[in-house]
Design a protein around this motif. Sequence first.
Motif, short mmCIF file in Angstrom:
data_model
loop_
_atom_site.label_atom_id
_atom_site.label_comp_id
_atom_site.label_asym_id
_atom_site.label_seq_id
_atom_site.Cartn_x
_atom_site.Cartn_y
_atom_site.Cartn_z
N SER A 46 0.85 -1.19 0.00
CA SER A 46 0.00 0.00 0.00
C SER A 46 0.89 1.24 0.00
N PRO A 47 0.94 1.97 -1.13
CA PRO A 47 1.73 3.21 -1.15
C PRO A 47 1.21 4.24 -0.15
N LEU A 48 -0.11 4.26 0.04
CA LEU A 48 -0.71 5.22 0.96
C LEU A 48 -0.22 5.00 2.39
N GLN A 49 -0.17 3.74 2.81
CA GLN A 49 0.28 3.42 4.17
C GLN A 49 1.78 3.14 4.23
N ARG A 50 2.41 3.10 3.08
CA ARG A 50 3.83 2.75 2.99
C ARG A 50 4.15 1.50 3.79
N ALA A 51 3.35 0.47 3.55
CA ALA A 51 3.50 -0.78 4.29
C ALA A 51 3.08 -1.96 3.43
N ARG A 52 3.62 -3.09 3.73
CA ARG A 52 3.19 -4.35 3.12
C ARG A 52 1.94 -4.78 3.87
N GLN A 53 0.89 -5.10 3.13
CA GLN A 53 -0.38 -5.50 3.75
C GLN A 53 -0.51 -7.02 3.68
N ILE A 54 -0.69 -7.63 4.83
CA ILE A 54 -0.88 -9.08 4.93
C ILE A 54 -2.38 -9.33 4.87
N TYR A 55 -2.82 -10.03 3.83
CA TYR A 55 -4.25 -10.28 3.62
C TYR A 55 -4.68 -11.55 4.35
N ALA A 56 -4.98 -11.40 5.63
CA ALA A 56 -5.36 -12.54 6.47
C ALA A 56 -6.80 -12.41 6.96
N SER A 57 -7.62 -11.62 6.26
CA SER A 57 -8.99 -11.42 6.71
C SER A 57 -9.90 -12.58 6.31
N GLU A 58 -9.53 -13.30 5.27
CA GLU A 58 -10.31 -14.45 4.85
C GLU A 58 -9.35 -15.58 4.54
N SER A 59 -9.76 -16.77 4.89
CA SER A 59 -8.92 -17.91 4.61
C SER A 59 -9.76 -19.18 4.62
N ALA A 60 -9.45 -20.09 3.73
CA ALA A 60 -10.11 -21.39 3.72
C ALA A 60 -9.31 -22.40 4.55
N SER A 61 -8.21 -21.97 5.09
CA SER A 61 -7.33 -22.85 5.86
C SER A 61 -7.95 -23.21 7.21
N GLU A 62 -7.69 -24.43 7.65
CA GLU A 62 -8.10 -24.84 9.00
C GLU A 62 -7.36 -24.05 10.07
N LEU A 63 -6.31 -23.36 9.68
CA LEU A 63 -5.52 -22.59 10.63
C LEU A 63 -6.16 -21.26 11.01
N PHE A 64 -7.11 -20.81 10.19
CA PHE A 64 -7.82 -19.57 10.47
C PHE A 64 -8.84 -19.84 11.56
N PRO A 65 -9.04 -19.05 12.60
CA PRO A 65 -8.67 -17.65 12.76
C PRO A 65 -7.38 -17.42 13.56
N ARG A 66 -6.75 -18.46 14.09
CA ARG A 66 -5.50 -18.23 14.84
C ARG A 66 -4.45 -17.57 13.96
N LEU A 67 -4.48 -17.91 12.70
CA LEU A 67 -3.54 -17.35 11.74
C LEU A 67 -3.50 -15.83 11.79
N ARG A 68 -4.66 -15.21 11.79
CA ARG A 68 -4.75 -13.74 11.78
C ARG A 68 -4.10 -13.14 13.03
N GLU A 69 -4.42 -13.65 14.18
CA GLU A 69 -3.85 -13.13 15.42
C GLU A 69 -2.34 -13.38 15.48
#
Length: 85
Positions: A46-69
């Motif tokens: 994101s140039p606006l935030q000058r940061a790499r954005q990790i897209y962890a808001s949705e996941s089909a993985s069994e590891l979600f939602p621990r993954l996000r935290e």
Amino acid sequence: MTDSELLRVADGGVESSEGWVARPLGPELIEYCSGSAACLVNVGYSPLQRARQIYASESASELFPRLREHLRLAAPLFEGRYIVV
């Protein structure tokens, strides 16, 4: 979630005393492993935030939602500026 000690490791990843690991595989991917399960998480810039954005808001993985935290905990230890969206 229990208290966890985090350690930045030589490959730029983060290991937790709880047994999970998150490591950037390149500018657009992070690998997250917990026990014998693993998944890939997309990363954008994101140039606006000058940061790499990790897209962890949705996941089909069994590891979600621990993954996000866990990625929120690991992000400050990655090289560069990362945020979880």
